[in-house]
Design a protein around this motif. Structure first.
Motif, PDB file in Angstrom:
ATOM      1  N   LEU A  55      48.719  45.759   9.620  1.00 43.71           N
ATOM      2  CA  LEU A  55      49.735  44.744   9.907  1.00 43.71           C
ATOM      3  C   LEU A  55      51.082  45.130   9.307  1.00 43.71           C
ATOM      4  N   ASP A  56      51.056  45.675   8.105  1.00 41.76           N
ATOM      5  CA  ASP A  56      52.299  46.093   7.453  1.00 41.76           C
ATOM      6  C   ASP A  56      53.008  47.150   8.304  1.00 41.76           C
ATOM      7  N   ARG A  57      52.242  48.125   8.800  1.00 47.93           N
ATOM      8  CA  ARG A  57      52.835  49.184   9.630  1.00 47.93           C
ATOM      9  C   ARG A  57      53.382  48.630  10.944  1.00 47.93           C
ATOM     10  N   ARG A  58      52.643  47.745  11.574  1.00 48.15           N
ATOM     11  CA  ARG A  58      53.041  47.242  12.890  1.00 48.15           C
ATOM     12  C   ARG A  58      54.138  46.187  12.838  1.00 48.15           C
ATOM     13  N   LEU A  59      54.180  45.421  11.759  1.00 46.21           N
ATOM     14  CA  LEU A  59      55.102  44.286  11.710  1.00 46.21           C
ATOM     15  C   LEU A  59      56.235  44.444  10.705  1.00 46.21           C
ATOM     16  N   TRP A 121      52.002  39.786  16.473  1.00 43.44           N
ATOM     17  CA  TRP A 121      50.617  39.825  16.003  1.00 43.44           C
ATOM     18  C   TRP A 121      49.708  39.087  16.982  1.00 43.44           C
ATOM     19  N   ASN A 122      50.125  37.908  17.423  1.00 46.08           N
ATOM     20  CA  ASN A 122      49.303  37.113  18.328  1.00 46.08           C
ATOM     21  C   ASN A 122      49.102  37.836  19.664  1.00 46.08           C
ATOM     22  N   ASP A 123      50.158  38.460  20.186  1.00 49.01           N
ATOM     23  CA  ASP A 123      50.039  39.234  21.430  1.00 49.01           C
ATOM     24  C   ASP A 123      49.049  40.380  21.251  1.00 49.01           C
ATOM     25  N   TRP A 124      49.134  41.038  20.107  1.00 52.08           N
ATOM     26  CA  TRP A 124      48.227  42.139  19.792  1.00 52.08           C
ATOM     27  C   TRP A 124      46.781  41.630  19.752  1.00 52.08           C
ATOM     28  N   GLU A 125      46.571  40.494  19.113  1.00 49.43           N
ATOM     29  CA  GLU A 125      45.229  39.909  19.041  1.00 49.43           C
ATOM     30  C   GLU A 125      44.712  39.533  20.432  1.00 49.43           C
TER      31      GLU A 125
END
Length: 145
Positions: A55-59, A121-125
């Motif tokens: 999450l840190d890397r992506r967001l 994050w929600n789109d990724w999920e």
């Protein structure tokens, strides 16, 4: 009413299978190896570390967000592991509790992430869920043929 109950039961079973299939897939690819070369499962803390790092890397989380997300991930992962290992729970109960934990994680993330980060994050999920459902459908079609 019967149709409604069958539909809900089917939906819950799909959710459980997706959670289970995801955990099996992760177990296949994400085992640690001990000093003898034998594979061992990741601890809740290790799972939380991996999730938080991703999450840190992506967001592009701030250090405060990273710490908060890590705390949430440790809490949810420990509780999820407890559900999975609780032999007194039925599969349906495990699935319902796992779903509730995932919803709780989502709500807690919403309080930590910016609206843009939360949407990403929600789109990724959602994409992960769609891929899992597609794999389950494909597997079900194979099984039916």
């Amino acid at each position: 009413m019967k149709k409604y109950m069958i539909c809900i039961s089917s939906l819950l079973m799909c959710l459980f299978l997706s959670v289970h299939a995801n955990s099996v897939a992760q177990e296949k690819h994400h085992h640690a190896v001990d000093s003898t070369g034998k594979r061992v499962r990741w601890t809740a803390e290790e799972k939380a570390d991996r999730m938080s790092d991703k999450l840190d890397r992506r967001l592009n989380l701030t250090s405060k967000q990273d710490a908060d997300i890590h705390t949430i991930n440790i809490d949810i992962t420990r509780r999820m592991d407890a559900i999975k290992s609780n032999t007194s729970l039925s599969k349906k109960d495990k699935m319902q509790q796992a779903k509730a934990l995932n919803e709780e994680r989502s709500q807690r993330f919403k309080t930590v992430l910016t609206p843009e980060q939360y949407k990403k994050w929600n789109d990724w999920e959602m994409k992960k869920k769609e891929r899992m459902e597609a794999r389950m459908d494909k597997k079900q079609q194979k099984h039916n043929n």
